[in-house]
Write an enzyme that holds these catalytic residues in place. Structure first.
Site, PDB file in Angstrom:
ATOM      1  N   GLU A  61      45.807   0.525 -78.532  1.00  0.00           N
ATOM      2  CA  GLU A  61      46.431  -0.039 -77.332  1.00  0.00           C
ATOM      3  C   GLU A  61      47.636   0.809 -76.917  1.00  0.00           C
ATOM      4  O   GLU A  61      48.409   1.257 -77.755  1.00  0.00           O
ATOM      5  CB  GLU A  61      46.870  -1.473 -77.628  1.00  0.00           C
ATOM      6  CG  GLU A  61      47.448  -2.214 -76.443  1.00  0.00           C
ATOM      7  CD  GLU A  61      47.820  -3.656 -76.778  1.00  0.00           C
ATOM      8  OE1 GLU A  61      47.898  -4.471 -75.841  1.00  0.00           O
ATOM      9  OE2 GLU A  61      48.027  -3.973 -77.975  1.00  0.00           O
ATOM     10  N   CYS A  67      43.701  -6.237 -78.476  1.00  0.00           N
ATOM     11  CA  CYS A  67      44.751  -6.847 -79.296  1.00  0.00           C
ATOM     12  C   CYS A  67      44.683  -8.372 -79.374  1.00  0.00           C
ATOM     13  O   CYS A  67      43.862  -8.925 -80.096  1.00  0.00           O
ATOM     14  CB  CYS A  67      46.118  -6.376 -78.798  1.00  0.00           C
ATOM     15  SG  CYS A  67      47.462  -6.594 -79.999  1.00  0.00           S
ATOM     16  N   LYS A  81      42.728  -6.586 -70.018  1.00  0.00           N
ATOM     17  CA  LYS A  81      43.043  -7.579 -71.047  1.00  0.00           C
ATOM     18  C   LYS A  81      43.122  -8.988 -70.466  1.00  0.00           C
ATOM     19  O   LYS A  81      43.902  -9.251 -69.551  1.00  0.00           O
ATOM     20  CB  LYS A  81      44.361  -7.209 -71.722  1.00  0.00           C
ATOM     21  CG  LYS A  81      44.718  -8.047 -72.941  1.00  0.00           C
ATOM     22  CD  LYS A  81      45.996  -7.510 -73.565  1.00  0.00           C
ATOM     23  CE  LYS A  81      46.398  -8.265 -74.819  1.00  0.00           C
ATOM     24  NZ  LYS A  81      47.671  -7.737 -75.359  1.00  0.00           N
TER      25      LYS A  81
END
Length: 281
Positions: free
Chosen positions: A43, A156, A115
């Site tokens: 990331e 994540c 995301k």
């Protein structure tokens, strides 16, 4: 293709974009020299800095310098390349997206994932962070095709939301990639457990390239991992920047799904909250 060699690159990215890209270039080349056919980055691999620095480091995914770099090196090295994530700039929007780009051997962006679950947390005696203050929520679940398997894209904090991975598995994903900047505070207790759980419950490989080192907001945990569909950690990075290499066996995965058919044994017709409470007698 049954056996595929994959790489998870662990970086200590800071606020010098050019230095980060230079480092990524070297590590991608190392991974390919070691035989990797799929290379994954962490990331925010190209920039991690203060919020005030984000504007000058965010990029349009059609033409940004990081995007050009990723496309060029994937084509040059003839490798599938997962671009970790970058700050995506969008015209007319003050916030950015945390975006993954997936690039084929011809240097073409075949998928982009924004995301979905942003890291908005406040932990007693731990890190507090409000990612949505400067980032937009993604709205699309992405499964990308390759010449060896379908791959689910996540970032994540997404790892805490099993429904995302389940939907990807139901769409045929056999690999999930989880680029991360996981905090040291939560990583020590949750990182491996969550990755193994997502692998076991969906019977897929999980490739999780992470950040390590001290960042402006918190210290990153590292410990990049590759987990097989039985939940076994087949490779782990040490506490330093590194190129993690492992071979994954898709024939093993497909055989396991036949032997323990948990995906096909689902009972979606009864997954209704109104039916909780049991049978009345």
């Amino acid at each position: 293709m049954s056996m595929v060699k994959v790489a998870a690159i662990q970086m200590d990215s800071q606020n010098d974009k050019q230095e980060n890209i230079k480092k990524a270039d070297s590590m991608i080349r190392e991974a390919v020299l070691k035989g990797a056919e799929l290379v994954t980055l962490p990331e925010y691999f190209n920039f991690i800095g203060e919020e005030k620095e984000e504007e000058e480091n965010a990029e349009y995914i059609e033409s940004g310098e990081t995007v050009v770099f990723l496309k060029n090196i994937a084509k040059e090295l003839n490798v599938w390349l997962h671009g970790g994530s970058i700050l995506e700039k969008v015209d007319g929007n003050e916030k950015y997206y945390n975006t993954t780009l997936f690039i084929n051997k011809n240097g073409e962006v075949v998928s982009a994932y924004r995301k979905i679950h942003l890291y908005d947390v406040e932990i007693n005696n731990g890190p507090s962070h409000l990612e949505s203050k400067t980032k937009n929520f993604g709205t699309e679940i992405v499964v990308s095709d390759t010449d060896f398997a379908k791959i689910g894209l996540t970032i994540c904090y997404d790892v805490r939301f099993p429904e995302l991975f389940r939907l990807q598995a139901l769409e045929g994903a056999e690999i999930a990639i989880v680029p991360a900047e996981f905090t040291l505070f939560t990583g020590r207790d949750h990182w491996e457990v969550l990755l193994r759980a997502r692998a076991i419950e969906n019977q897929l490989y999980v490739i999780a390239p992470g950040q390590i080192g001290n960042k402006p907001a918190f210290q990153s945990y590292g410990r990049s991992m590759i987990v097989d569909p039985w939940g076994t950690v087949i490779a782990t990075s040490s506490d330093k920047e590194s190129v993690l290499i492992s071979e994954i066996d898709l024939a093993y995965l497909r055989g396991l799904r036949k032997q323990v058919p948990s995906l096909s044994n689902r009972r979606p017709e009864v997954y209704n909250i109104t039916k909780v409470g049991g049978v009345k007698v």
